[in-house]
Design a protein around this motif. Structure first.
Motif, short mmCIF file in Angstrom:
data_model
loop_
_atom_site.label_atom_id
_atom_site.label_comp_id
_atom_site.label_asym_id
_atom_site.label_seq_id
_atom_site.Cartn_x
_atom_site.Cartn_y
_atom_site.Cartn_z
N ASP A 34 0.74 -1.31 0.03
CA ASP A 34 0.08 0.26 -0.01
C ASP A 34 0.77 1.28 -0.12
O ASP A 34 1.22 1.53 1.00
N GLY A 36 -0.19 3.97 -0.30
CA GLY A 36 -0.81 5.30 0.22
C GLY A 36 -0.83 5.32 1.95
O GLY A 36 -1.62 5.96 2.41
N SER A 37 0.07 4.38 2.29
CA SER A 37 0.32 4.50 4.06
C SER A 37 1.61 4.03 4.30
O SER A 37 2.29 3.49 3.28
N GLY A 79 -9.50 6.64 5.17
CA GLY A 79 -10.44 7.53 4.82
C GLY A 79 -11.63 7.02 4.61
O GLY A 79 -12.92 7.46 4.82
N SER A 82 -12.14 2.53 7.98
CA SER A 82 -11.55 1.26 8.58
C SER A 82 -10.31 1.79 9.48
O SER A 82 -9.74 2.83 9.44
N PHE A 115 -11.75 -5.08 7.70
CA PHE A 115 -10.67 -5.89 7.64
C PHE A 115 -10.71 -7.47 8.05
O PHE A 115 -10.40 -8.20 7.48
N ASP A 218 -1.40 5.53 -5.51
CA ASP A 218 -1.87 4.76 -4.09
C ASP A 218 -2.23 3.51 -4.39
O ASP A 218 -3.28 3.10 -4.97
N THR A 221 -5.55 1.96 -2.67
CA THR A 221 -6.90 2.41 -2.95
C THR A 221 -7.43 1.71 -4.27
O THR A 221 -6.43 1.82 -5.33
O1 LIG Z 1 -5.46 5.13 2.95
C1 LIG Z 1 -4.91 4.99 1.77
C2 LIG Z 1 -4.08 3.79 1.18
N1 LIG Z 1 -4.59 2.64 2.30
C3 LIG Z 1 -5.72 2.08 2.37
C4 LIG Z 1 -5.83 0.96 2.82
C5 LIG Z 1 -7.21 0.35 3.23
C6 LIG Z 1 -8.16 0.96 3.74
N2 LIG Z 1 -9.53 0.21 3.76
C7 LIG Z 1 -9.16 -0.92 3.00
C8 LIG Z 1 -9.83 -1.91 2.55
C9 LIG Z 1 -9.31 -3.00 1.88
C10 LIG Z 1 -7.96 -2.82 1.45
C11 LIG Z 1 -7.34 -1.81 1.94
C12 LIG Z 1 -8.00 -0.92 2.58
N3 LIG Z 1 -5.29 5.94 0.66
C13 LIG Z 1 -5.72 7.18 1.11
S1 LIG Z 1 -4.92 8.60 0.82
C14 LIG Z 1 -6.38 9.57 1.40
C15 LIG Z 1 -7.30 8.61 1.55
C16 LIG Z 1 -8.97 9.26 1.92
C17 LIG Z 1 -8.97 10.28 2.69
C18 LIG Z 1 -10.12 10.87 3.10
C19 LIG Z 1 -11.28 10.15 2.46
C20 LIG Z 1 -11.26 9.20 1.38
C21 LIG Z 1 -9.91 8.97 1.03
C22 LIG Z 1 -7.06 7.23 1.52
C23 LIG Z 1 -7.94 6.14 1.74
O2 LIG Z 1 -8.53 6.14 2.57
N4 LIG Z 1 -7.94 5.18 0.68
C24 LIG Z 1 -8.81 4.18 0.82
C25 LIG Z 1 -10.06 4.12 0.33
C26 LIG Z 1 -10.46 5.31 -0.24
C27 LIG Z 1 -11.95 5.49 -0.67
C28 LIG Z 1 -12.85 4.55 -0.70
C29 LIG Z 1 -12.36 3.55 0.27
C30 LIG Z 1 -11.07 3.23 0.52
#
Ligand SMILES: O=C(CNCCc1c[nH]c2ccccc12)Nc1scc(-c2ccccc2)c1C(=O)NCc1ccccc1
Length: 334
Positions: A34, A36-37, A79, A82, A115, A218, A221
């Motif tokens: 990932d 994005g983290s 975001g 979770s 998760f 990312d 995502t």
């Molecule tokens: O967090 C990450 C990467 N890791 C994800 C791990 C993960 C989190 N649930 C998971 C579920 C399954 C697998 C991995 C993950 N990227 C970023 S940067 C900014 C935002 C964000 C900030 C505010 C609002 C929205 C996004 C996100 C984000 O929340 N993406 C996931 C997402 C984006 C949109 C919709 C759903 C998820």
């Protein structure tokens, strides 16, 4: 040193899973790489048992090389709402033939429902920048940051594919994995992400539209989240597509024709940018819950985010070089 690991898509390419080994003897877990983290966290022997449903857990007590990082804890939320949290061990972590002897492995004590429900992912390996690592009191380095000095080139590459296994490589750029040239642009890692700016986009065979898109690359995502004016422009060219609030985005008939979506990379002086083209069929993400005729779009708005997210939908149309040595990102067609 250099290494290579296969990564396998889940249903609808929702995520891509890669096997890592932790500890001695090695415990193999399937994790989501990932960019994005920046936390490597895993389901563990310490995870609340009601929150474990089918995942493989890491048990540090079975590893002769595990050592608890005294007093260290972590808590992360994403975001989509979770979250997870727990404590920290240092242990050997191997991926694609490369090993870090003392990698911070964040062991979950609790994980949120998303998760628990995702039985195919045993954790996440963040490959963003350590500045957003969530371990307290002392932030920990990512697997790539720990590897970087020993790599032939301080890079890793993502070659994700639509409905097929792809590859993450570390320490080298595989010139057989892409076509044409790689176009590199500088990254801004201030917020801990692989931040970059695309100069614009084109829908189908339409003209290129100059509109800077500030975003992050990312792999964690699933979708491509862009400014709402660009998203509206795209779906105006999809018969019957409409924004449905209760579905949380644009939906359309599952058998509708979808135009390609291309985004620019780089700016040759006065010339036109390189373009990465996402085939229209990739934009049909999945049927919406309970329907077999209504499908959810892979391109959606970045409304609540503040920046765009070039997620798996964009990445799987390209060969992408995450160049930590030169703080730049490279995109090539394939
Ligand atoms: O967090 C990450 C990467 N890791 C994800 C791990 C993960 C989190 N649930 C998971 C579920 C399954 C697998 C991995 C993950 N990227 C970023 S940067 C900014 C935002 C964000 C900030 C505010 C609002 C929205 C996004 C996100 C984000 O929340 N993406 C996931 C997402 C984006 C949109 C919709 C759903 C998820």
């Amino acid at each position: 040193a250099h290494g290579s690991a296969e990564t396998t898509p889940g249903p609808h390419d929702v995520e891509y899973l890669t096997t890592i080994s932790i500890g001695t003897p090695p415990q193999n877990l399937s994790i989501n790489i990932d960019t994005g983290s920046s936390d490597l966290w895993v389901f563990s022997a310490e995870t609340t048992s009601s929150e474990v449903k089918g995942q493989t857990v890491y048990d540090p007590s079975l590893s002769s090389t595990a050592a608890q990082l005294q007093g260290a804890t972590w808590q992360i939320s994403y975001g989509d709402g979770s979250s997870s949290g727990g404590d920290v061990y240092l242990d050997r972590v191997a991926l694609g033939g490369l090993t870090v002897a003392a990698q911070a492995v964040e062991c979950a004590r609790n994980v949120s429902g998303e998760f628990t429900a995702d039985g195919s992912s045993d954790g996440l390996m963040g490959l963003g920048f350590g500045v957003i690592n969530m371990v307290k009191p002392v932030r920990q380095k990512t697997f790539f940051e720990n590897l970087q000095a020993g790599l032939d080139e301080a890079v890793f590459t993502a070659d994700l594919k639509h409905g097929m296994p792809g590859r993450y490589n570390f320490g080298y750029v595989d010139s057989s994995a892409y076509t044409g040239d790689i176009t590199y642009v500088p990254i801004n890692s201030t917020d801990g992400y692989w931040g970059w700016t695309s100069p614009g986009y084109a829908v189908g065979s339409g003209a290129f539209k100059d509109e800077a898109i500030v975003g992050i690359a990312d792999t964690g995502t699933t979708l491509l989240l862009l400014p709402s004016d660009i998203v509206a422009d795209y779906y105006r060219q999809v018969d019957g597509a409409k924004y449905e609030r209760n579905q949380g985005g644009y939906v359309f008939g599952c058998d509708v024709a979808l135009p390609d979506f291309a985004f620019g990379v780089g700016h040759t002086a006065g010339g036109s940018p390189a373009m990465i083209k996402i085939p229209g069929k990739y934009v049909n993400y999945a049927p919406v819950g309970g329907s077999s005729t209504k499908c959810y779009g892979g391109i959606q708005s970045n409304d609540f985010i503040g920046a765009s997210i070039f997620g798996d939908l964009a990445l799987k149309a390209a060969f992408v070089v995450f160049d930590g040595g030169n703080m730049r990102i490279g995109w090539a067609s394939k």
